[in-house]
Write a protein that holds these residues in place. Structure first.
Motif, short mmCIF file in Angstrom:
data_model
loop_
_atom_site.label_atom_id
_atom_site.label_comp_id
_atom_site.label_asym_id
_atom_site.label_seq_id
_atom_site.Cartn_x
_atom_site.Cartn_y
_atom_site.Cartn_z
N LEU A 12 0.83 -1.21 0.00
CA LEU A 12 0.00 0.00 0.00
C LEU A 12 0.86 1.25 0.00
N ASN A 13 1.90 1.28 0.82
CA ASN A 13 2.77 2.46 0.87
C ASN A 13 3.38 2.75 -0.49
N ALA A 14 3.82 1.71 -1.18
CA ALA A 14 4.41 1.88 -2.52
C ALA A 14 3.37 2.42 -3.50
N ASP A 15 2.15 1.90 -3.41
CA ASP A 15 1.09 2.36 -4.32
C ASP A 15 0.67 3.80 -4.02
N LEU A 16 0.61 4.15 -2.73
CA LEU A 16 0.27 5.53 -2.39
C LEU A 16 1.34 6.49 -2.87
N LEU A 17 2.59 6.14 -2.70
CA LEU A 17 3.69 7.00 -3.14
C LEU A 17 3.66 7.17 -4.66
N ALA A 18 3.45 6.09 -5.38
CA ALA A 18 3.37 6.16 -6.85
C ALA A 18 2.19 7.04 -7.28
N PHE A 19 1.08 6.91 -6.58
CA PHE A 19 -0.10 7.73 -6.89
C PHE A 19 0.18 9.21 -6.62
N LEU A 20 0.86 9.50 -5.53
CA LEU A 20 1.18 10.88 -5.19
C LEU A 20 2.11 11.50 -6.23
N LYS A 21 3.03 10.71 -6.71
CA LYS A 21 4.03 11.21 -7.68
C LYS A 21 3.50 11.23 -9.11
N GLY A 22 2.45 10.47 -9.37
CA GLY A 22 1.95 10.30 -10.73
C GLY A 22 1.24 11.53 -11.28
#
Length: 274
Positions: free
Chosen positions: A264-274
């Protein structure tokens, strides 16, 4: 402690860590802001400002007799965002907190919001109705209310050691630490507040709120969620939010903020940066 007083006199606790683009986290029932700590410490270390409040009646916030409903929850969130003058904010809501985020956008719009995330979230509607046949029968929530009145401490132990984290699965490896952590947060909530919140999270229809989302939105749900059925919740929410991104975690339970925190942390970070 960092607190503010709402317009109807409720004292709300919040934590505010780090610097950078602000992210506000809305927690689930019957928990508090601490339930997001794995995501908060991770994202704060990646250069974000992370903020989480204890919903009225939960955690370290005061325990009003009335006003324990989604409109008040959303207005409290709005007051926090206004108090801190947050702009370009990202809103993440878990379970009941997803309803809080949805109702916030429905009532207050997205003028301050850059992105949103619904994690194991209750929208569009948990309750089974003719229009929502995939929901859960009212008897399920009546049972939770009865268990809360009978012995809510045992109810929280049973939820945490069973369906919440999926520890009732044959191949599960239960964590006593997670169970104790859930129980402790639950017992910090006001009895009346937690009781009223069952109605708020189960019977509030967020369909029209979701239709007002006009920012990039991430929807995450586990397909082994025994608390909030993923097809009636995550899949349906993603269908209602235009342009949303849906991620289904195979085998993940409701409490995936803990059990699947790295993913989840990886997906949230990718979403924030996307």
């Amino acid at each position: 402690m960092s607190t503010f007083t709402t317009r109807d006199g409720v004292e709300i606790y919040y934590k505010d860590w780090g610097t950078g683009q602000p992210i506000v986290f809305s927690h689930g029932w019957p928990l508090n802001a601490d339930s997001w700590e794995s995501q908060m410490i991770f994202l704060a270390s990646k250069g974000y400002r992370v903020i989480a409040h204890d919903r009225r009646g939960h955690g370290r916030s005061s325990q009003p007799w009335s006003g324990n409903d989604m409109d008040h929850y959303a207005d409290d969130l709005a007051q926090l965002i206004e108090l801190l003058d947050l702009q370009n904010v990202v809103l993440f809501g878990f379970s009941t907190g997803g309803g809080e985020v949805a109702r916030y956008i429905g009532r207050h719009g997205t003028g301050r919001v850059a992105k949103a995330g619904l994690i194991s979230a209750v929208p569009p509607l948990m309750l089974k109705t003719e229009a929502n046949p995939g929901g859960l029968p009212l008897e399920v929530f009546d049972g939770i209310r009865q268990a809360s009145l009978a012995d809510r401490s045992q109810l929280y132990i049973d939820l945490a050691s069973g369906p919440f984290f999926g520890f009732n699965k044959p191949d599960a490896k239960p964590s006593q630490g997670m169970i104790d952590w859930f129980w402790m947060q639950g017992m910090m909530a006001g009895h009346k507040n937690a009781y009223d919140c069952i109605k708020a999270f189960s019977e509030t229809d967020f369909t029209e709120d979701l239709k007002k989302f006009d920012v990039p939105t991430l929807v995450v749900h586990g397909d082994a969620d025994q608390v909030v059925p993923y097809e009636a919740a995550g899949v349906s929410s993603a269908r209602l939010v235009k342009g949303s991104t849906l991620k289904i975690y195979p085998g993940a339970p409701h409490g995936l903020t803990d059990t699947h925190k790295d993913q989840l942390n990886a997906d949230l970070l990718a979403f924030l940066k996307g």
